[in-house]
Design a protein around this motif. Structure first.
Motif, PDB file in Angstrom:
ATOM      1  N   ALA A 112       0.819  -1.214   0.000  1.00  0.00           N
ATOM      2  CA  ALA A 112       0.000   0.000   0.000  1.00  0.00           C
ATOM      3  C   ALA A 112       0.852   1.264   0.000  1.00  0.00           C
ATOM      4  CB  ALA A 112      -0.927   0.005   1.200  1.00  0.00           C
ATOM      5  N   VAL A 113       0.448   2.254  -0.770  1.00  0.00           N
ATOM      6  CA  VAL A 113       1.082   3.574  -0.746  1.00  0.00           C
ATOM      7  C   VAL A 113       0.595   4.365   0.463  1.00  0.00           C
ATOM      8  CG1 VAL A 113       1.323   5.751  -2.002  1.00  0.00           C
ATOM      9  CG2 VAL A 113       1.411   3.575  -3.231  1.00  0.00           C
ATOM     10  N   TYR A 119       5.886   7.175  -7.386  1.00  0.00           N
ATOM     11  CA  TYR A 119       6.227   7.232  -8.813  1.00  0.00           C
ATOM     12  C   TYR A 119       6.517   5.802  -9.232  1.00  0.00           C
ATOM     13  CZ  TYR A 119       8.695   8.395 -13.159  1.00  0.00           C
ATOM     14  OH  TYR A 119       9.098   8.470 -14.469  1.00  0.00           O
ATOM     15  N   ILE A 120       5.755   5.301 -10.202  1.00  0.00           N
ATOM     16  CA  ILE A 120       5.800   3.888 -10.567  1.00  0.00           C
ATOM     17  C   ILE A 120       6.298   3.720 -11.993  1.00  0.00           C
ATOM     18  CG2 ILE A 120       4.391   1.819 -10.925  1.00  0.00           C
ATOM     19  CD1 ILE A 120       2.566   2.849  -8.668  1.00  0.00           C
ATOM     20  N   LYS A 121       7.235   2.801 -12.169  1.00  0.00           N
ATOM     21  CA  LYS A 121       7.737   2.433 -13.495  1.00  0.00           C
ATOM     22  C   LYS A 121       7.671   0.913 -13.597  1.00  0.00           C
ATOM     23  CE  LYS A 121      11.182   4.797 -15.276  1.00  0.00           C
ATOM     24  NZ  LYS A 121      10.492   5.766 -16.152  1.00  0.00           N
ATOM     25  N   SER A 146      14.232   6.201   0.160  1.00  0.00           N
ATOM     26  CA  SER A 146      13.155   6.033   1.138  1.00  0.00           C
ATOM     27  C   SER A 146      13.000   4.565   1.503  1.00  0.00           C
ATOM     28  CB  SER A 146      11.834   6.555   0.570  1.00  0.00           C
ATOM     29  OG  SER A 146      10.747   6.176   1.395  1.00  0.00           O
ATOM     30  N   ASN A 147      12.786   4.291   2.786  1.00  0.00           N
ATOM     31  CA  ASN A 147      12.513   2.926   3.227  1.00  0.00           C
ATOM     32  C   ASN A 147      11.147   2.438   2.754  1.00  0.00           C
ATOM     33  OD1 ASN A 147      14.878   2.232   4.508  1.00  0.00           O
ATOM     34  ND2 ASN A 147      14.228   2.976   6.515  1.00  0.00           N
ATOM     35  N   LYS A 148      10.295   3.353   2.314  1.00  0.00           N
ATOM     36  CA  LYS A 148       8.964   2.978   1.840  1.00  0.00           C
ATOM     37  C   LYS A 148       8.982   2.466   0.400  1.00  0.00           C
ATOM     38  CE  LYS A 148       6.705   6.421   4.811  1.00  0.00           C
ATOM     39  NZ  LYS A 148       6.106   5.419   5.711  1.00  0.00           N
ATOM     40  N   THR A 149      10.082   2.694  -0.294  1.00  0.00           N
ATOM     41  CA  THR A 149      10.192   2.301  -1.701  1.00  0.00           C
ATOM     42  C   THR A 149      10.261   0.782  -1.829  1.00  0.00           C
ATOM     43  OG1 THR A 149      11.149   4.352  -2.517  1.00  0.00           O
ATOM     44  CG2 THR A 149      11.818   2.335  -3.643  1.00  0.00           C
ATOM     45  N   TRP A 185       7.292   8.135  -1.118  1.00  0.00           N
ATOM     46  CA  TRP A 185       7.801   9.094  -0.140  1.00  0.00           C
ATOM     47  C   TRP A 185       6.657   9.857   0.498  1.00  0.00           C
ATOM     48  CZ3 TRP A 185       7.985   9.462  -5.366  1.00  0.00           C
ATOM     49  CH2 TRP A 185       7.455  10.609  -5.969  1.00  0.00           C
ATOM     50  N   ARG A 186       6.940  10.470   1.640  1.00  0.00           N
ATOM     51  CA  ARG A 186       5.916  11.216   2.382  1.00  0.00           C
ATOM     52  C   ARG A 186       5.617  12.545   1.695  1.00  0.00           C
ATOM     53  NH1 ARG A 186       9.313   9.372   6.411  1.00  0.00           N
ATOM     54  NH2 ARG A 186      10.257  11.431   6.602  1.00  0.00           N
TER      55      ARG A 186
END
Length: 265
Positions: A112-113, A119-121, A146-149, A185-186
């Motif tokens: 989940a974002v 940004y998606i590729k 980012s750790n969320k990536t 990212w936040r």
């Protein structure tokens, strides 16, 4: 895009009331070993099984994990997963017998974002991953800002590869993986380093890709995007667009274009 008036949707029926599902994970020092193991395992599992590879944050640690799903007999699924765990010795593993909806919920929470920017590729990997591609993916994920990536892989082939490439709009039926970069990212952070990182990875991985996945449309300017997404089916789709939407009412930068509107973009 347009208005869908009628279609036939074929699904792979559940073979058992519940599926076998689980995760096996590798720590940073074993990311290369884990990705190589994933690449091998994708060649071995039965058509009733699917594998989802993912570099992501699990708890407080970045891991490479393989999500396993088996829509078949319990004993077969347990053996496939147990054999892999014994052979590859991951850092951690889990195995469950659950409803498919439970697994979808589990998988959705991980990817989940969740109110952040993303940004998606995407890309399509046709065959086995060479060592230099595996090294590149590990190197780039390690320096993600980012750790969320996340970096994600969807295992293809199986039943879907038994349908001819020209039978539907989807072209990449004989590829091995769909690959996705999800730079996250936040909202309060500067977007530039996250988008630059994703763009750099996109440039460096491009020579290893045979196409792109239409469900992860990229906003960036991509040469030959129509054939990357649709392969040799694009010309046929243009003819359908000519018939049903000749004025290009349903459109965006990378939508299928009627012949009369190609020069207007």
């Amino acid at each position: 895009f347009g208005v869908m008036t009628d279609f036939t949707f074929k699904v792979y029926r559940k073979q058992q009331p519940k599926i076998v599902a689980g995760d096996v994970c590798f720590r940073k020092e074993d990311w290369i070993r884990g990705l190589k193991a994933y690449d091998r395992w994708a060649n071995e599992v039965s058509n009733a099984s699917a594998l989802y590879g993912r570099f992501a944050l699990y708890g407080s640690e970045r891991l490479f994990c393989i999500g396993y799903v088996h829509n078949g007999p319990l004993a077969t699924g347990m053996k496939e997963m147990t054999d892999f765990i014994v052979r590859e010795e991951p850092y951690s593993s889990s195995m469950s017998h659950m409803d498919f909806n439970e697994w979808e919920l589990h998988n959705g929470v991980i990817t989940a974002v969740a109110g952040n920017y993303a940004y998606i590729k995407s890309g399509v990997i046709q065959d086995d991953m060479p060592d230099d591609l595996i090294q590149l993916l590990v190197e780039m994920y390690d320096k993600a800002p980012s750790n969320k990536t996340m970096l994600q892989f969807v295992h293809l082939r199986g039943k879907m590869s038994q349908v001819p490439e020209t039978a539907t709009a989807y072209w990449h039926r004989n590829a091995k993986f769909v690959y996705q970069t999800k730079s996250v990212w936040r909202p309060e952070e500067d977007s530039e380093p996250h988008m630059n990182w994703a763009a750099e990875l996109g440039q460096r991985i491009a020579p290893y890709l045979s196409g792109a996945y239409v469900n992860y449309i990229d906003a960036a300017d991509i040469p030959d995007w129509n054939h990357l997404y649709y392969g040799k089916n694009y010309e046929r789709l243009v003819q359908i667009k000519n018939q049903w939407d000749p004025e290009n009412f349903f459109s965006f930068e990378k939508s299928i274009r009627p012949e009369s509107k190609v020069e207007s973009f």
